[in-house]
Design an enzyme around this catalytic site. Structure first.
Site, PDB file in Angstrom:
ATOM      1  N   ASN A  10     -58.396 -48.187 -12.748  1.00 20.36           N
ATOM      2  CA  ASN A  10     -57.374 -48.100 -13.796  1.00 20.36           C
ATOM      3  C   ASN A  10     -57.594 -49.279 -14.741  1.00 20.36           C
ATOM      4  OD1 ASN A  10     -55.076 -48.010 -15.351  1.00 20.36           O
ATOM      5  ND2 ASN A  10     -53.661 -48.531 -13.694  1.00 20.36           N
ATOM      6  N   LYS A  12     -56.213 -49.949 -17.510  1.00 17.84           N
ATOM      7  CA  LYS A  12     -55.020 -50.400 -18.248  1.00 17.84           C
ATOM      8  C   LYS A  12     -55.397 -50.639 -19.716  1.00 17.84           C
ATOM      9  CE  LYS A  12     -53.105 -52.014 -13.952  1.00 17.84           C
ATOM     10  NZ  LYS A  12     -52.163 -52.866 -13.243  1.00 17.84           N
ATOM     11  N   HIS A  95     -47.092 -44.377 -13.387  1.00 14.20           N
ATOM     12  CA  HIS A  95     -47.492 -45.723 -12.964  1.00 14.20           C
ATOM     13  C   HIS A  95     -46.293 -46.664 -13.115  1.00 14.20           C
ATOM     14  CE1 HIS A  95     -49.381 -49.659 -12.913  1.00 14.20           C
ATOM     15  NE2 HIS A  95     -50.406 -49.086 -12.309  1.00 14.20           N
ATOM     16  N   GLU A  97     -45.962 -49.534 -14.225  1.00 17.75           N
ATOM     17  CA  GLU A  97     -45.846 -50.215 -15.529  1.00 17.75           C
ATOM     18  C   GLU A  97     -45.214 -49.285 -16.562  1.00 17.75           C
ATOM     19  OE1 GLU A  97     -49.926 -51.546 -15.719  1.00 17.75           O
ATOM     20  OE2 GLU A  97     -49.506 -52.935 -14.071  1.00 17.75           O
ATOM     21  N   GLU A 167     -48.479 -47.353  -4.666  1.00 18.11           N
ATOM     22  CA  GLU A 167     -48.697 -48.656  -5.289  1.00 18.11           C
ATOM     23  C   GLU A 167     -47.426 -49.497  -5.187  1.00 18.11           C
ATOM     24  OE1 GLU A 167     -52.175 -48.691  -8.179  1.00 18.11           O
ATOM     25  OE2 GLU A 167     -50.384 -48.246  -9.330  1.00 18.11           O
ATOM     26  N   GLY A 173     -51.351 -56.628  -9.182  1.00 17.56           N
ATOM     27  CA  GLY A 173     -51.720 -57.783  -9.998  1.00 17.56           C
ATOM     28  C   GLY A 173     -51.335 -59.126  -9.402  1.00 17.56           C
ATOM     29  N   SER A 213     -53.729 -54.900  -5.914  1.00 19.55           N
ATOM     30  CA  SER A 213     -54.618 -56.001  -5.538  1.00 19.55           C
ATOM     31  C   SER A 213     -55.752 -55.582  -4.601  1.00 19.55           C
ATOM     32  CB  SER A 213     -53.809 -57.162  -4.940  1.00 19.55           C
ATOM     33  OG  SER A 213     -52.926 -57.686  -5.916  1.00 19.55           O
TER      34      SER A 213
HETATM   35  P1  PGA Z   1     -54.267 -54.257  -9.482  1.00 20.04           P
HETATM   36  O1  PGA Z   1     -53.563 -53.008 -10.205  1.00 20.04           O
HETATM   37  O2  PGA Z   1     -55.428 -53.717  -8.702  1.00 20.04           O
HETATM   38  O3  PGA Z   1     -54.709 -55.174 -10.614  1.00 20.04           O
HETATM   39  O4  PGA Z   1     -53.246 -54.896  -8.600  1.00 20.04           O
HETATM   40  C1  PGA Z   1     -53.428 -51.765  -9.589  1.00 20.04           C
HETATM   41  C2  PGA Z   1     -52.714 -50.788 -10.484  1.00 20.04           C
HETATM   42  O5  PGA Z   1     -51.759 -51.191 -11.162  1.00 20.04           O
HETATM   43  O6  PGA Z   1     -53.089 -49.601 -10.546  1.00 20.04           O
END
Ligand code: PGA
Length: 255
Positions: A10, A12, A95, A97, A167, A173, A213
């Site tokens: 992903n 982003k 997601h 976010e 997730e 993150g 992560s």
């Molecule tokens: P990350 O993000 O691997 O940077 O923690 C995962 C995601 O938000 O899909």
């Protein structure tokens, strides 16, 4: 026989045209020959260039979000048809976010899942609890509620197209992935939900990915868990070596 692994990067709001071409060109020969799906979820500006760069390879390209509407006066949105026209085969939906920063609610997420399925786009539904919900012991309740609202209305055939990503919001993150044991427990709950709604065949076939992560280090133990079928990778998917390692470790561990 086990399920083939699915690893989705992903990106982003990162990457530009040249970086995308370089990344995909480098990634392809790094992938181990073991069976498994490898996908990149790219910004909409990169869908076309990424799918052209990936042509003839095993890499699948998809979007990070999709409109719940078919077409029309929805400034800033992109539709299932537009994603497919640019070579996209799937889209992330819900997601955290998007839920947090753009106020996507359960109803909207359900409409997006419906639209994706009607349009022949694979929905990758993201679910997960916040730190606060985890601390107050609500993880299972929150997840079952998110799953029921987003997918509960699907029939067995429609549901068989869905990929689910767990997730935990507190792990995204942060550099602190969920422990394999915690992730496995939740994945078991998710698979139980699928089994109860649509039966054993769907429960066996549905890929349930862990995200939050994931790195070449954290994937090693996570992927050993029976109900973790792959990963949704954010930060580590921006570096081709790290991403290729995650894909290869997943494939080799499960094969
Ligand atoms: P990350 O993000 O691997 O940077 O923690 C995962 C995601 O938000 O899909």
């Amino acid at each position: 026989m086990s399920r083939p692994t699915v690893v989705i990067g992903n990106w982003k709001m990162n990457m530009k045209i040249k970086e995308t071409i370089d990344f995909i060109t480098e990634l392809s020969p790094m992938l181990s020959k073991t069976q498994g799906k490898v996908c990149l979820s790219v910004p909409s500006t990169l869908l076309k260039v990424a799918s052209e760069a990936a042509r003839g390879s095993e890499i699948e390209i998809g979007a990070q979000d999709v409109s719940q509407y078919e077409s029309g006066a929805y400034t800033g949105e992109i539709s299932t048809t537009m994603i497919q026209d640019s070579g996209g085969e799937f889209s992330l939906i819900g997601h955290s976010e998007r839920r947090m920063y753009y106020h996507e609610d359960d109803e909207m997420i359900k409409e997006k899942v419906t639209r994706a399925i009607l349009g022949g786009l694979v929905p990758v539904l993201c679910v997960g609890e916040t730190q606060e919900q985890k601390e107050s012991g609500q993880t299972e309740k929150v997840l079952l509620d998110q799953l029921e609202k987003a997918l509960g209305f699907l029939n067995e055939n429609e549901a068989s197209a869905v990929i689910i990503a767990y997730e935990p919001v507190w792990a995204i993150g942060t550099g602190h992935a969920a422990t394999p044991e915690i992730a496995q427990e939740v994945h078991g709950v998710i698979r139980g939900f699928v089994r109860k709604k649509w039966g054993e065949k769907n429960a066996f076939r549905t890929p349930i990915l862990y995200g939050g992560s994931v790195s070449p280090d954290t994937i090693k133990e996570l992927i050993k868990m029976p109900d973790i079928d792959g990963a949704l990778v954010g930060g580590a998917s921006l570096k081709v070596e790290a991403f290729a390692k995650i894909v290869n470790i997943s494939r080799e561990t499960k094969s």
